[in-house]
Each structure stands twice: as structure tokens, then as C-alpha cells.
Design a protein around this motif. Sequence first.
Motif, PDB file in Angstrom:
ATOM      1  N   LEU A 102      53.412   2.900  53.178  1.00  0.00           N
ATOM      2  CA  LEU A 102      52.502   3.968  52.756  1.00  0.00           C
ATOM      3  C   LEU A 102      53.247   4.893  51.810  1.00  0.00           C
ATOM      4  N   VAL A 103      52.710   5.104  50.621  1.00  0.00           N
ATOM      5  CA  VAL A 103      53.345   5.934  49.602  1.00  0.00           C
ATOM      6  C   VAL A 103      52.460   7.140  49.330  1.00  0.00           C
ATOM      7  N   TRP A 104      52.898   8.310  49.779  1.00  0.00           N
ATOM      8  CA  TRP A 104      52.189   9.543  49.442  1.00  0.00           C
ATOM      9  C   TRP A 104      52.408   9.854  47.961  1.00  0.00           C
TER      10      TRP A 104
ATOM     11  N   VAL B 151      56.669   1.437  57.063  1.00  0.00           N
ATOM     12  CA  VAL B 151      57.453   2.519  56.459  1.00  0.00           C
ATOM     13  C   VAL B 151      56.486   3.500  55.801  1.00  0.00           C
ATOM     14  N   VAL B 152      56.803   4.783  55.896  1.00  0.00           N
ATOM     15  CA  VAL B 152      56.086   5.801  55.123  1.00  0.00           C
ATOM     16  C   VAL B 152      57.080   6.469  54.186  1.00  0.00           C
ATOM     17  N   PHE B 153      56.713   6.526  52.916  1.00  0.00           N
ATOM     18  CA  PHE B 153      57.529   7.120  51.851  1.00  0.00           C
ATOM     19  C   PHE B 153      56.979   8.519  51.610  1.00  0.00           C
ATOM     20  N   ASP B 154      57.713   9.543  52.061  1.00  0.00           N
ATOM     21  CA  ASP B 154      57.184  10.911  52.057  1.00  0.00           C
ATOM     22  C   ASP B 154      58.136  11.853  51.329  1.00  0.00           C
ATOM     23  N   TYR B 155      57.646  12.385  50.210  1.00  0.00           N
ATOM     24  CA  TYR B 155      58.403  13.426  49.513  1.00  0.00           C
ATOM     25  C   TYR B 155      57.564  14.690  49.361  1.00  0.00           C
ATOM     26  N   VAL B 156      56.348  14.659  49.914  1.00  0.00           N
ATOM     27  CA  VAL B 156      55.432  15.790  49.789  1.00  0.00           C
ATOM     28  C   VAL B 156      55.817  16.908  50.751  1.00  0.00           C
ATOM     29  N   GLY B 157      56.222  16.536  51.967  1.00  0.00           N
ATOM     30  CA  GLY B 157      56.782  17.528  52.882  1.00  0.00           C
ATOM     31  C   GLY B 157      55.808  18.092  53.887  1.00  0.00           C
ATOM     32  N   ARG B 158      55.723  19.381  53.943  1.00  0.00           N
ATOM     33  CA  ARG B 158      54.994  20.085  55.000  1.00  0.00           C
ATOM     34  C   ARG B 158      53.557  19.585  55.186  1.00  0.00           C
ATOM     35  N   GLU B 159      52.841  19.347  54.102  1.00  0.00           N
ATOM     36  CA  GLU B 159      51.434  18.969  54.205  1.00  0.00           C
ATOM     37  C   GLU B 159      51.230  17.562  54.766  1.00  0.00           C
TER      38      GLU B 159
ATOM     39  N   ALA C 241      50.836   8.287  42.478  1.00  0.00           N
ATOM     40  CA  ALA C 241      50.764   8.383  41.015  1.00  0.00           C
ATOM     41  C   ALA C 241      51.765   9.374  40.455  1.00  0.00           C
ATOM     42  N   GLY C 242      52.588   9.977  41.314  1.00  0.00           N
ATOM     43  CA  GLY C 242      53.556  10.974  40.871  1.00  0.00           C
ATOM     44  C   GLY C 242      54.855  10.352  40.395  1.00  0.00           C
ATOM     45  N   GLY C 243      55.825  11.212  40.061  1.00  0.00           N
ATOM     46  CA  GLY C 243      57.085  10.739  39.516  1.00  0.00           C
ATOM     47  C   GLY C 243      57.820   9.800  40.444  1.00  0.00           C
ATOM     48  N   LEU C 244      57.965  10.169  41.711  1.00  0.00           N
ATOM     49  CA  LEU C 244      58.615   9.306  42.689  1.00  0.00           C
ATOM     50  C   LEU C 244      57.691   8.180  43.133  1.00  0.00           C
ATOM     51  N   GLY C 245      56.440   8.519  43.406  1.00  0.00           N
ATOM     52  CA  GLY C 245      55.522   7.545  43.967  1.00  0.00           C
ATOM     53  C   GLY C 245      55.277   6.350  43.072  1.00  0.00           C
ATOM     54  N   ALA C 246      55.186   6.569  41.763  1.00  0.00           N
ATOM     55  CA  ALA C 246      54.912   5.465  40.843  1.00  0.00           C
ATOM     56  C   ALA C 246      56.063   4.467  40.802  1.00  0.00           C
ATOM     57  N   PHE C 247      57.296   4.931  40.987  1.00  0.00           N
ATOM     58  CA  PHE C 247      58.425   4.007  41.097  1.00  0.00           C
ATOM     59  C   PHE C 247      58.410   3.316  42.455  1.00  0.00           C
ATOM     60  N   ALA C 248      58.055   4.055  43.511  1.00  0.00           N
ATOM     61  CA  ALA C 248      58.026   3.474  44.849  1.00  0.00           C
ATOM     62  C   ALA C 248      57.033   2.319  44.917  1.00  0.00           C
ATOM     63  N   VAL C 249      55.851   2.484  44.329  1.00  0.00           N
ATOM     64  CA  VAL C 249      54.853   1.414  44.327  1.00  0.00           C
ATOM     65  C   VAL C 249      55.425   0.150  43.706  1.00  0.00           C
ATOM     66  N   GLN C 250      56.089   0.297  42.562  1.00  0.00           N
ATOM     67  CA  GLN C 250      56.668  -0.873  41.886  1.00  0.00           C
ATOM     68  C   GLN C 250      57.733  -1.548  42.739  1.00  0.00           C
TER      69      GLN C 250
ATOM     70  N   GLY D  69      58.349  -7.639  47.627  1.00  0.00           N
ATOM     71  CA  GLY D  69      57.498  -8.497  48.429  1.00  0.00           C
ATOM     72  C   GLY D  69      56.739  -7.752  49.500  1.00  0.00           C
ATOM     73  N   GLY D  70      56.722  -6.433  49.429  1.00  0.00           N
ATOM     74  CA  GLY D  70      55.983  -5.634  50.384  1.00  0.00           C
ATOM     75  C   GLY D  70      54.565  -5.364  49.927  1.00  0.00           C
ATOM     76  N   VAL D  71      53.855  -4.591  50.733  1.00  0.00           N
ATOM     77  CA  VAL D  71      52.470  -4.238  50.444  1.00  0.00           C
ATOM     78  C   VAL D  71      52.394  -2.726  50.246  1.00  0.00           C
ATOM     79  N   PRO D  72      52.317  -2.247  48.998  1.00  0.00           N
ATOM     80  CA  PRO D  72      52.214  -0.802  48.771  1.00  0.00           C
ATOM     81  C   PRO D  72      50.815  -0.286  49.079  1.00  0.00           C
ATOM     82  N   ILE D  73      50.766   0.802  49.854  1.00  0.00           N
ATOM     83  CA  ILE D  73      49.514   1.474  50.179  1.00  0.00           C
ATOM     84  C   ILE D  73      49.623   2.868  49.585  1.00  0.00           C
ATOM     85  N   GLY D  74      48.921   3.115  48.515  1.00  0.00           N
ATOM     86  CA  GLY D  74      49.065   4.373  47.785  1.00  0.00           C
ATOM     87  C   GLY D  74      48.033   5.397  48.196  1.00  0.00           C
ATOM     88  N   VAL D  75      48.487   6.626  48.423  1.00  0.00           N
ATOM     89  CA  VAL D  75      47.585   7.741  48.677  1.00  0.00           C
ATOM     90  C   VAL D  75      47.531   8.590  47.415  1.00  0.00           C
ATOM     91  N   VAL D  76      46.313   8.844  46.931  1.00  0.00           N
ATOM     92  CA  VAL D  76      46.128   9.610  45.692  1.00  0.00           C
ATOM     93  C   VAL D  76      45.041  10.666  45.909  1.00  0.00           C
TER      94      VAL D  76
END
Length: 442
Positions: free
Chosen positions: A226-228, A310-318, A231-240, A246-253
Motif C-alpha cells: 500500500l503506497v500512500w 507492507v505499507v509505505f507511509d511518508y504522510v505521517g500523522r494523518e 502520485a507524489g514525489g516519493l510515492g511515484a517512485f515507490a509504485v515503480q 514483482g509486487g502489487v502496488p496499491i496506490g492511494v490518491v
Amino acid sequence: MEPLTEAVLAGAGPQELAAAPLPDDYLAAHLRIEDVDMFAGMDDKDVRKSLRVGRVPMPELAPDEVLVAVMASSINYNTVWSAMFEPLPTFGFLERLAATGGHARRHALPYHVLGSDGAGVVVRAGDGVRRWKAGDHVVISPSYVDDQEPATHGDGMLGAEQRVWGFETNFGGLAHYTVARASQLAPKPAHLTWEEAASLTLCAITAYRMLISPQGARIKLGDLVLVWGAAGGLGAFAVQMVKAAGGVPIGVVSSDRKAQVVRRLGCDVVIDRNEIGLGGAPPATPEETIAAGKRLGKAIRAATGEDPHVVFDYVGRETFGLSTFVVRRGGAVVTCGSSTGYVHEYDNRYLWMNLKRVIGSHAGNLNEMWECLRLFARGTLVPTLAAHYPLAEVAEATRLVQTNQHLGKVGVLCLAPEPGLGVTDPALRARVGEERLNLLRA
């Protein structure tokens, strides 16, 4: 135009660059110490009021440093923090660095030149530099480490004196010239333009450490991630990276426009947070967080049949409470940065009783940088540049990121007079393809 700048723009060789005199000063985006309290009592700390572009004195080089003519840089959220003077004014970082003595004393100045990304041409090298010379085309890692510290040799990010260049050091990359340690450099991918290469270093290396490196989540074939902020600077690289591994990216936008972008990047599942009731104010109570987490988990399972590994989180508190809730039993939340706030709240029952892990991650070491850039140099990964601004408009570019109105990375042209320059391997660029290299600019 100064002779050195003329020589750089003309593509001069090492001897000509070495013979050209250094200018006494140079153009740079910077903050002034007298402005530290300018936002006191204000709700909107508009960075366009604090960021200045003007000439600053040329610093002296230390023996292990290089002077780079910066062709392009880009905006990161740490520039937003610096320009808001939050959570602390970065002048305190410069004073602590200066207190270590020697050449570090140069950094404590009444101005702070910002910028933690950069691509350009080496124009000077200190007496202790062996691997780099004038004329080399380089990108600059934001990881500024002390190679005489024992922990650095285990992992460059573990040393107590590790800092982020251009945020916790002076003379950063949003300028015509910058000072960096030789241990921050890597060759510029030859098929990329200056602005594309300059958009990689901080965000791509951070995402690589978080997801791929043994120091991070170390994702594997088939992992759901899961990529919070996909479409952001970090997230767009994480998706790629998830897709390439070979994973499955799940994007939150947060919009249909951003959903279209992350699908172009290869995102298998896209969740619009507005459609599951997460588009307004974040959950305010533990009960609201659990209810929101159940909605998010249901949407993920409806699309994939599983909970994320795995959850990829750089957004933080929210988002952090939601992240620890939705990740599967035995899974991991990997976190860096906190653009919505540093104090995270979560229900620990869902962490400890389900044997979940939280992995803290920060930037990347030099080896991770080289391994990450190798993937760009092969065309496995592509830049996520969506827009670029001239250095004179750096405050507008930073405001775009501050207000979350951007996609991917926002570039800044420094010495490069126009976009599209710097490509030295057009054949590779043709093989990768202009359409793929411009996915977010389409």
C-alpha cells in the motif's frame, strides 16, 4: 556571465574548467536568519514570503569536497519545512554542524542555501578527492556522512553525524553552485536530461531504502504494498519499484487526475481516498481511525483478496494509525518523514497482537544510491518529473509542493538555460522512449 559559468555552459573540458577563475559569489535560493520569526501567529506560513533568490559568497572547499556547477535541482518537502522554519529553524542545524570544528565552521552563516537534490558538472575537487575531477557529470546524494565515524562503515545512515545536505548543511543544491562531499557523488545517468537526473536523488533513494534494501522492508515477488500519496514525489517512485520487484502496488490518491497518473506508472490497484470517506479531515479519535481503517481494508480486499504485506507511509500523522491497522498480520509499516505531522497515534493492540513491525527509514547510504541509480541507468525505472521552474521562481515551485498541488517531482533549472539538455546517450534514451520518460508530463 562569469568565465567559469561560460565554460560550463560551453561544455569545456577539465583543463579549461580548472583554468577559469572561481566567481566571488553566486546565485542561490536561501533563507535569512532575520526572518526566522516572520510567521509567528500565522496559519498560512507561505514559503513565497521567506524564500529569497540572490547572490551569496562562494565558500572555500574542504579537502574531501567538490564544487559542482548545478545545472538543475528539485523541490523536496524538507525545503518546505526549512522555509516555514518548522519544526525548528534550520539555522540551529548549521550551528550544531559548525560546532564540530574545522571546515564545518563555514556552515554557520546568517543565510542558509537550501536544496537536497542536484545534477551538474564538477568544476573543482579538493586535495583529498581521488575519484572525481573537473568535467565529470554527476548527481548528488543528500546523505552527508562522517567517514571517520565507526557506525558509518556499517551503514552510512547510522552515524550520529549523518546529516541531510541542503537541509542540515549549508551550500545546498538550489543554486548555481554547490559544495558537496566526494562521498555524495554518483555518475549522472547519461540518457537523462539535467532536470530529470536532478529529480532522482533524494526521493528515489529514500524509496529504494524503504522498499528494496535489506535496511528496509525488503519486498519480494508477490508482495502487496500500500503506497500512500502514490502520485507524489516519493510515492511515484515507490509504485515503480514495487512493480519492478514483482509486487502489487496499491496506490492511494486524492483525485481522479492523480489516479490516472499512477495507473500510467503501473499501479495495479488505485484507491481514491474520497470514495471511502478519507477525503476530508483525518480521523480525530481512535474509534474514527478504526472505522476508517475498516473501510480502507475492505476496499483493498475487494480489489486484491488480501491485506497488504507492507505499507509505505511518508504522510505521517494523518495516515499512520490507518497504516498500522490495515497491514496484514506479520506485515510491516515502513515510514520516513511526516508531512502532516510528526506525532503519530495508533492502537497498539493491532500492532503487538498481530506481530506487525514498524521500520523507520531515512534517506539512503552511498551504496543504496548507486544501486538505485543503476536501475535508472538501465531504464528499469524512470524519472517522475511533472513540472519545472527557473531558479528565479523557486518560491512558486516550493509553494506548489507546500500546498500539495503537484504531481511527482517539481524540478528547478539552475544553470541550465532551458529544459532538455544534458543527454549524452541519445541511443539509450531512444530505447527507453520519450513517452515513458515523460509519463507525468503527458
